[in-house]
Design a protein around this motif. Sequence first.
Motif, PDB file in Angstrom:
ATOM      1  N   LEU A   1       0.821  -1.208   0.000  1.00 33.39           N
ATOM      2  CA  LEU A   1       0.000   0.000   0.000  1.00 33.39           C
ATOM      3  C   LEU A   1       0.857   1.262   0.000  1.00 33.39           C
ATOM      4  O   LEU A   1       0.497   2.269  -0.617  1.00 33.39           O
ATOM      5  CB  LEU A   1      -0.923   0.003   1.220  1.00 33.39           C
ATOM      6  CG  LEU A   1      -2.124  -0.937   1.158  1.00 33.39           C
ATOM      7  CD1 LEU A   1      -3.026  -0.710   2.359  1.00 33.39           C
ATOM      8  CD2 LEU A   1      -2.926  -0.750  -0.126  1.00 33.39           C
TER       9      LEU A   1
ATOM     10  N   VAL B   1       1.837   1.790  -3.472  1.00 32.70           N
ATOM     11  CA  VAL B   1       0.687   2.297  -4.236  1.00 32.70           C
ATOM     12  C   VAL B   1       0.532   3.799  -4.006  1.00 32.70           C
ATOM     13  O   VAL B   1       0.337   4.577  -4.950  1.00 32.70           O
ATOM     14  CB  VAL B   1      -0.598   1.546  -3.827  1.00 32.70           C
ATOM     15  CG1 VAL B   1      -1.831   2.256  -4.377  1.00 32.70           C
ATOM     16  CG2 VAL B   1      -0.553   0.112  -4.328  1.00 32.70           C
TER      17      VAL B   1
ATOM     18  N   LEU C   1       0.839   0.780 -10.975  1.00 23.71           N
ATOM     19  CA  LEU C   1      -0.014  -0.017 -10.091  1.00 23.71           C
ATOM     20  C   LEU C   1      -0.090  -1.473 -10.543  1.00 23.71           C
ATOM     21  O   LEU C   1      -0.076  -2.394  -9.717  1.00 23.71           O
ATOM     22  CB  LEU C   1      -1.416   0.595 -10.026  1.00 23.71           C
ATOM     23  CG  LEU C   1      -1.500   1.998  -9.426  1.00 23.71           C
ATOM     24  CD1 LEU C   1      -2.944   2.489  -9.393  1.00 23.71           C
ATOM     25  CD2 LEU C   1      -0.923   2.033  -8.021  1.00 23.71           C
TER      26      LEU C   1
ATOM     27  N   LEU D   1      -6.797  -1.811  -3.301  1.00 20.18           N
ATOM     28  CA  LEU D   1      -6.254  -1.059  -4.422  1.00 20.18           C
ATOM     29  C   LEU D   1      -7.343  -0.464  -5.301  1.00 20.18           C
ATOM     30  O   LEU D   1      -7.153   0.582  -5.917  1.00 20.18           O
ATOM     31  CB  LEU D   1      -5.357  -1.987  -5.253  1.00 20.18           C
ATOM     32  CG  LEU D   1      -4.677  -1.429  -6.493  1.00 20.18           C
ATOM     33  CD1 LEU D   1      -3.726  -0.319  -6.100  1.00 20.18           C
ATOM     34  CD2 LEU D   1      -3.937  -2.530  -7.224  1.00 20.18           C
TER      35      LEU D   1
END
Length: 464
Positions: free
Chosen positions: A32, A35, A52, A173
């Motif tokens: 994360l 991301v 991503l 996500l």
Amino acid sequence: MGPQDAKPASARQSSVEAERDSRADAAFSRALERVTEAMAASRTVHELLHELLAIVVEVTRFDCAVVRLCEGDELRSVAAIGLEDEVEAGFSVAVAACIGGGPGSPTAPDAVVSVREDSPARSDFIRQRELGALFEVPLFAKEALIGILYVGASGPAELGSPSSEERRLLLALATPMALAIERLASREALGHAVAARDDVLAVVAHDLRNPLNVIALAARTQLHRITDVSTRRSIELILRAALRADRIVHDLLDIHAIESGRLSIETRPVATAALLLAALQSQHGPAASASVIIAADISPALPAMEADEGRVLEVLENLIGNAIKFTGRGGTVTVGASQRDQEITIWVRDSGRGIAPEHLPHVFDRFWQAKQGERRGAGLGLTICKAIVEAHCGRIWAESVVDEGTSIFFTIPVAQAPERISVPSGVANILLVDDRPENIVALEAILASPEYRLVTATSGEEAL
């Protein structure tokens, strides 16, 4: 194994599971973080999606992934890892035929759905990869489906359903990916719209220059022929309006050149003091009309600057003109310069009302005005000044105190010192003495000649 041995085994199993869960949580947190970093660093939708997808493929068992975004009633492939040929081919499929793995099956948020073998979502490119396991994750933004993320693994369907960690990552996500896609897409659309607007403005501005030049030329011609005062006043108004319109058109063309990276400068050594005095001289008329005093704080010993003379003069005239505009009657505008290391710092200081601290960071933004209801020009002058100064590898900034005035500073590199030229023997010396440095600079410009050498002083003591 006795009853006493069962408890330690159970405890060991719990410890192993706890350690596995801890590792999974740590991996999830790192994914994360990556991301978040990708969303902060990406500049385009395609760049973001590729980053991503690379994270998804790296931290899961899936070896390929593709994002298809909604375009009307179609889903079009826009970014992929392992399925790049699908994107290059511009694959698209009807949204209604794909969601939920088959016709009529709705896709909802927080879902990771297995895609059936006979689903139209399985493109020929996916079938060629022999993706036995294929899953879709819907991308929703503001309760609207904007696309679908597909992830798959090559080979037979032994992958089964994603693990709980993989499912958690894909769902975590989905929402930020959808929101980031929407935000970046809106930004790109706005950028395209602004570029289209600027192109139109540039074309219109270019086409306006010819008729404006004709109006100005005709007005000047009539002004020389007519002696009647009232008629001359009307023609002067026409001429001033035409010149002001031409200035705005010139600014629009400059902005277009700046935005498209075509602003060019041609530098050479330029006498700093002479250029500053020329800029001051050009603004004497507007200053007199506004009852503003303009003064110079210029040392005649300033070295030459490495500059595009016309462009730097444009900067100075713009800054001085702005200062006059925002200085009340009886106020003062001062132009000064000094050398520091290999730079010349030039400033234009006024005694006007100043700029509020919250507005100061925006003074070089294009079309910006401190008061929205007050338009004094197109709001492009300082933006153009900034671009010209930066093209010279200089800096420009503003300092201001409310009710005390504003100072705009900018720097220009010092010109490389030329080889010294020996003065022929027998050349006469002329001593210029004046306590006002600007007068010395002006006299130097008038009297400069290879037939004699000028020596300057700013006081009687220095002259002796």
